[in-house]
Scaffold this motif. Structure first.
Motif: not given
Length: 570
Positions: A312-316
């Motif tokens: 989910e961190c890819l979506d900041e």
């Protein structure tokens, strides 16, 4: 005999069981109770039956409780097992904000705060589960522990469960759980559950208990059933498709090819391609096959069976830093910030200057940090632990006369004949006789001694003055050539007050002293040169010319010779 006593005890328990909504899954059951109680009273009720107020440690558990509230049609809040004891502080940077689960264990990283809890260290706070109106999901809200709520949620854990109860005839069924709750339906039942079936046709009630252990875990019903056995001639034995009678055995239901018996052992469903489960997570039967699905935080792999973690961190999603976890993520704030907002995704600057004693004198808060500064008149000393040490302003010679250093400031000591400035950091000449105020009548003569010099000898001249007339000591008198100026004998102490301005008369007076000294030196040099020249002249006058033979004779003027009558010369 022991089985009979167990059945009798469970029948007595079942006759007095509480009717409440219950959901069982995995190795735990969750119940919703409607009673007006405070948090501690609700926890006591749950503990009396062998459980605790329900925790919400994961999204799956939250979904299970949301399903329970929906099945019961309960729209309001209900107590859960999350609380903050008196004397413990709310910690905004942690997922649980400093609260703890009543059942103990690790706090975990899952949180579902609908709003930030009230920051306190002095009062106990407890948490309720309530639906969030805009989104329809459930979340947490804190409130005083003594304030009563009309409902609470309990959790009961077990070593295993029994599967669906096999029934061969229609009739009402009642499940009585070990925690004193009765329910007309349970997908799975915990160990010790008593089931009662009211068989049709006057056969009377039939009972079964979940107690037989199975290999690999779990339990089985005893007797194994099916319950309410009837002949196939009566309403097809209660079966949807086929009723099978075998000599010496009770009638049982069966299904046509391509179908399988449902959990009630009477209905038929298309053959379940999900048994055994071919999926890593959830399997859904579809006509002619199956479909796999994954839990929140995971995605289906390319083979259609396995589940892969979603980063989910890819979506900041976080304002500062994001840490991916299995099936979820955690937001972190940089040093000097604290998490805020739903899920702690945003970060708010922390005012470090609010902490007592963080700086020796002054503290300046900046985003994510702070700076220590000193009051005017002090400077930081890193070698002394960033302490603020006094600055000796007198080293800069700010006064026309003497200077005395003070903590954080200084004071000028003014010479006689000078008055202190209002800020205490300078001196000004006293008013002269021409500035004497009108109406001053005091004319008592007074004298003051002004130092004066001669050639190497200090002398003083007494100058009369009157009491009422201001005077100045800036006039220096000399008898001869001055060689220096002595400092005034009686300085006046001036109280200092912190400030940045200095009097302009002090430097001017100092300039006068310097110019006077230069003039005195020049005059002294001129005097010395004149003295040398005069001595040389005197030396020349004393020197006599060399004597010769003629010095002993006197010269007389030439006279005419005596002549006779004839004028002849003798």
């Amino acid at each position: 005999m022991a089985v009979a006593w167990l059945l009798l005890a469970l029948m007595v328990l079942g006759s007095s069981g509480e009717h409440a909504e219950v959901v069982c899954a995995g190795n735990a059951c969750y119940t919703l109770h409607r009673a007006e109680l405070g948090w501690h009273g609700a926890q006591e009720r749950c503990r009396h039956n062998g459980g605790n107020l329900a925790p919400v440690r994961s999204p799956d558990e939250a979904e299970r409780l949301q399903e329970l509230l929906a099945a019961a049609g309960w729209p309001g809040p209900a107590w859960i097992g999350l609380s903050l004891a008196r004397g413990h502080c709310v910690l905004p940077q942690e997922p649980l904000r400093g609260f703890s689960w009543v059942a103990g264990g690790e706090p975990g990283t899952y949180s579902a705060w609908l709003a930030e809890p009230a920051v306190t260290c002095l009062s106990s706070r407890c948490v309720s589960l309530r639906p969030d109106e805009p989104s329809g999901t459930v979340g947490w809200a804190d409130r005083p522990c003594r304030a009563p709520l009309a409902a609470f949620l309990c959790k009961f854990s077990f070593r295993g469960m029994c599967g669906p109860l096999p029934l061969t005839g229609p009739g009402p069924v009642s499940y009585t759980t070990p925690f004193g709750v009765r329910s007309p339906r349970l997908a799975v039942a915990p160990f010790g559950t008593l089931v009662e079936a009211d068989c049709e046709g006057g056969a009377g009630p039939a009972f079964a208990v979940c107690k037989g252990p199975l290999e690999g875990g779990g339990f089985a019903w005893h007797p194994p059933g099916p319950l309410c056995p009837i002949a196939c001639s009566h309403r097809n034995g209660g079966c949807q498709q086929r009723c099978v009678e075998t000599p010496g055995e009770p009638a049982r239901c069966a299904c046509h090819p391509g179908y399988a018996l449902a959990e009630d052992m009477a209905s038929c469903l298309p053959e379940d391609s999900c048994h055994p489960n071919p999926c890593q997570s959830t399997c859904l039967s579809r006509p002619g096959g199956f479909e796999c699905s994954c839990e929140t935080g995971y995605r289906l792999a390319s083979d259609g069976r396995r589940c892969l973690d979603v980063d989910e961190c890819l979506d900041e999603p976080c304002q500062h830093e994001c840490h991916n976890t299995a099936g979820s993520f955690v937001c972190l704030c940089r040093p000097g910030y604290r998490p805020t907002g739903p899920g702690g995704r945003h970060c708010h600057d922390e005012d470090e200057c609010a902490r007592p004693g963080i700086c020796p004198q002054l503290c300046l808060n900046v985003p994510g940090s702070f700076h220590c500064t000193c009051l005017p008149g002090y400077q930081r000393q890193p070698s002394h632990g960033d302490a603020c040490l006094d600055v000796d302003e007198c080293l800069r010679d700010p006064c026309p006369g003497h200077c005395r250093n003070l903590p954080g400031s200084f004071e000028c000591l003014c010479p006689a004949g000078f008055l202190p400035e209002e800020d205490g950091h300078g001196c000004r000449a006293a008013p002269t006789d021409g500035d004497k105020p009108t109406g001053a009548t005091n004319s008592t003569p007074r004298t003051t001694r002004i130092p004066r010099t001669t050639t190497g000898i200090l002398q003083t001249t007494v100058i009369p003055r009157t009491t009422g007339a201001p005077w100045s000591t800036s006039i220096l008198q000399t008898l001869g050539i001055p060689i220096g100026v002595t400092p005034p004998p009686a300085p006046t102490a001036v109280g200092s007050a912190p400030g940045a301005e200095h009097s302009s008369d002090g430097p001017r007076l100092l300039l006068y002293y310097i110019l006077g000294s230069l003039v005195a030196i020049l005059l002294l040099l001129a005097f010395a040169l004149a003295l040398v020249a005069c001595r040389r002249r005197a030396a020349k006058q004393e020197k006599r010319p060399a004597k010769n033979a003629a010095d002993n004779y006197c010269w007389v003027p030439e006279q005419a010779e005596n002549r006779g009558a004839g004028g002849e010369r003798r």
